[in-house]
Design a protein around this motif. Structure first.
Motif, PDB file in Angstrom:
ATOM      1  N   PRO A 101       6.943  -5.395  -0.685  1.00 41.16           N
ATOM      2  CA  PRO A 101       6.071  -4.232  -0.883  1.00 41.16           C
ATOM      3  C   PRO A 101       4.579  -4.573  -0.909  1.00 41.16           C
ATOM      4  N   GLU A 102       4.207  -5.639  -1.575  1.00 35.73           N
ATOM      5  CA  GLU A 102       2.793  -6.016  -1.637  1.00 35.73           C
ATOM      6  C   GLU A 102       2.295  -6.433  -0.258  1.00 35.73           C
ATOM      7  N   GLY A 103       3.075  -7.231   0.452  1.00 38.71           N
ATOM      8  CA  GLY A 103       2.688  -7.719   1.768  1.00 38.71           C
ATOM      9  C   GLY A 103       2.643  -6.628   2.823  1.00 38.71           C
ATOM     10  N   TRP A 104       3.519  -5.633   2.683  1.00 37.56           N
ATOM     11  CA  TRP A 104       3.577  -4.547   3.657  1.00 37.56           C
ATOM     12  C   TRP A 104       2.268  -3.767   3.736  1.00 37.56           C
ATOM     13  N   VAL A 105       1.543  -3.695   2.629  1.00 39.21           N
ATOM     14  CA  VAL A 105       0.293  -2.924   2.610  1.00 39.21           C
ATOM     15  C   VAL A 105      -0.626  -3.391   3.732  1.00 39.21           C
ATOM     16  N   VAL A 106      -0.747  -4.708   3.896  1.00 38.99           N
ATOM     17  CA  VAL A 106      -1.602  -5.278   4.940  1.00 38.99           C
ATOM     18  C   VAL A 106      -0.836  -5.432   6.247  1.00 38.99           C
ATOM     19  N   ALA A 107       0.371  -5.999   6.174  1.00 39.66           N
ATOM     20  CA  ALA A 107       1.145  -6.280   7.392  1.00 39.66           C
ATOM     21  C   ALA A 107       1.444  -5.008   8.180  1.00 39.66           C
ATOM     22  N   ARG A 108       1.647  -3.904   7.491  1.00 37.51           N
ATOM     23  CA  ARG A 108       1.966  -2.641   8.151  1.00 37.51           C
ATOM     24  C   ARG A 108       0.755  -1.712   8.280  1.00 37.51           C
ATOM     25  N   SER A 109      -0.400  -2.232   7.944  1.00 39.13           N
ATOM     26  CA  SER A 109      -1.673  -1.505   8.114  1.00 39.13           C
ATOM     27  C   SER A 109      -1.649  -0.108   7.506  1.00 39.13           C
ATOM     28  N   TYR A 110      -1.218  -0.021   6.268  1.00 37.52           N
ATOM     29  CA  TYR A 110      -1.129   1.281   5.611  1.00 37.52           C
ATOM     30  C   TYR A 110      -2.450   2.058   5.647  1.00 37.52           C
ATOM     31  N   ILE A 153      -5.293   5.944  -1.789  1.00 34.46           N
ATOM     32  CA  ILE A 153      -4.261   6.986  -1.796  1.00 34.46           C
ATOM     33  C   ILE A 153      -3.340   6.807  -0.595  1.00 34.46           C
ATOM     34  N   LEU A 154      -3.902   6.519   0.554  1.00 31.40           N
ATOM     35  CA  LEU A 154      -3.112   6.321   1.771  1.00 31.40           C
ATOM     36  C   LEU A 154      -2.142   5.151   1.622  1.00 31.40           C
ATOM     37  N   GLU A 155      -2.591   4.095   0.991  1.00 34.02           N
ATOM     38  CA  GLU A 155      -1.706   2.943   0.775  1.00 34.02           C
ATOM     39  C   GLU A 155      -0.588   3.277  -0.211  1.00 34.02           C
ATOM     40  N   VAL A 156      -0.890   4.050  -1.235  1.00 32.73           N
ATOM     41  CA  VAL A 156       0.150   4.453  -2.192  1.00 32.73           C
ATOM     42  C   VAL A 156       1.205   5.305  -1.492  1.00 32.73           C
ATOM     43  N   ILE A 157       0.782   6.259  -0.685  1.00 34.07           N
ATOM     44  CA  ILE A 157       1.728   7.161  -0.010  1.00 34.07           C
ATOM     45  C   ILE A 157       2.629   6.371   0.939  1.00 34.07           C
ATOM     46  N   ASN A 158       2.062   5.443   1.702  1.00 31.96           N
ATOM     47  CA  ASN A 158       2.880   4.652   2.619  1.00 31.96           C
ATOM     48  C   ASN A 158       3.792   3.679   1.872  1.00 31.96           C
ATOM     49  N   HIS A 159       3.326   3.183   0.737  1.00 36.66           N
ATOM     50  CA  HIS A 159       4.192   2.363  -0.113  1.00 36.66           C
ATOM     51  C   HIS A 159       5.392   3.184  -0.588  1.00 36.66           C
ATOM     52  N   LEU A 160       5.139   4.395  -1.042  1.00 36.30           N
ATOM     53  CA  LEU A 160       6.237   5.254  -1.494  1.00 36.30           C
ATOM     54  C   LEU A 160       7.231   5.520  -0.368  1.00 36.30           C
ATOM     55  N   TYR A 161       6.729   5.733   0.824  1.00 34.00           N
ATOM     56  CA  TYR A 161       7.586   5.960   1.994  1.00 34.00           C
ATOM     57  C   TYR A 161       8.488   4.749   2.241  1.00 34.00           C
ATOM     58  N   ASP A 162       7.903   3.562   2.297  1.00 32.72           N
ATOM     59  CA  ASP A 162       8.709   2.369   2.565  1.00 32.72           C
ATOM     60  C   ASP A 162       9.660   2.047   1.415  1.00 32.72           C
ATOM     61  N   GLU A 163       9.209   2.244   0.199  1.00 31.65           N
ATOM     62  CA  GLU A 163      10.080   2.000  -0.955  1.00 31.65           C
ATOM     63  C   GLU A 163      11.272   2.958  -0.955  1.00 31.65           C
ATOM     64  N   GLU A 164      11.018   4.178  -0.543  1.00 33.33           N
ATOM     65  CA  GLU A 164      12.078   5.197  -0.512  1.00 33.33           C
ATOM     66  C   GLU A 164      13.216   4.766   0.404  1.00 33.33           C
TER      67      GLU A 164
END
Length: 170
Positions: A75-84, A40-51
């Motif tokens: 977007p896929e790489g950000w999950v790990v690179a940005r430590s979501y 859930i935390l990764e989805v929320i941070n993905h939505l933030y960056d995508e926004e």
């Protein structure tokens, strides 16, 4: 295109995302059904960056900077690179909601946008501004579905000996 419908749904979707994440505890926020799936935390941070880095930016380029290449995203790489998954849920959710409010204000401020303006994406091909906006809305629903599924799957963690087959098939 029914712009009022899209904007209303986008505003409502922010509230839906908020309701799906607001009362989630730390364990559930970081829990992943498998190592390759998102929490859930990764989805929320993905939505933030995508926004802020994908949809709003790319729509702005399409409408106001014709011919200029879109800024790159990962977007896929950000999950790990940005430590979501190591972030905190509440600030992450607040970040997304603030960005969605900025997006809504920006979208409502547009003066006679050309929804037919087209950008040629190297992989996706030609995409109009209208199609990009509709895709933004559709992206919300994909992740609302994902958040809902994560909640459904987490029942197996909190009630491991209680099958949910009576509820009906997923």
């Amino acid at each position: 295109m029914n712009l009022d419908y899209i904007l209303e749904r986008m505003a409502d979707n922010a509230a839906t995302v908020e309701s799906l994440a607001r009362s989630v505890g730390e364990e559930q926020a970081r829990w992943k059904p498998s190592p390759t799936e998102w929490s859930i935390l990764e989805v929320i941070n993905h939505l933030y960056d995508e926004e802020r880095e994908d949809f709003r930016t790319r729509l702005d380029y399409t409408l106001h900077r014709p011919g200029q290449p879109w800024p790159p995203i990962d977007p896929e790489g950000w999950v790990v690179a940005r430590s979501y998954n190591s972030r905190e849920l509440q600030p992450s959710l607040d970040n997304f909601l603030a960005e969605r409010r900025r997006s809504m204000a920006w979208l409502r401020s547009l003066q006679a946008p050309n929804w037919s303006a087209t950008y040629t994406h190297p992989r996706a091909g030609a995409i109009t501004a209208g199609a990009l906006l509709a895709s933004w809305l559709a992206h919300d629903f994909l992740h609302i579905r994902q958040l809902t599924q994560l909640h459904w799957q987490f029942i197996g963690v909190v009630a491991p000996d209680c099958p949910v087959t009576y509820a009906g098939p997923w």
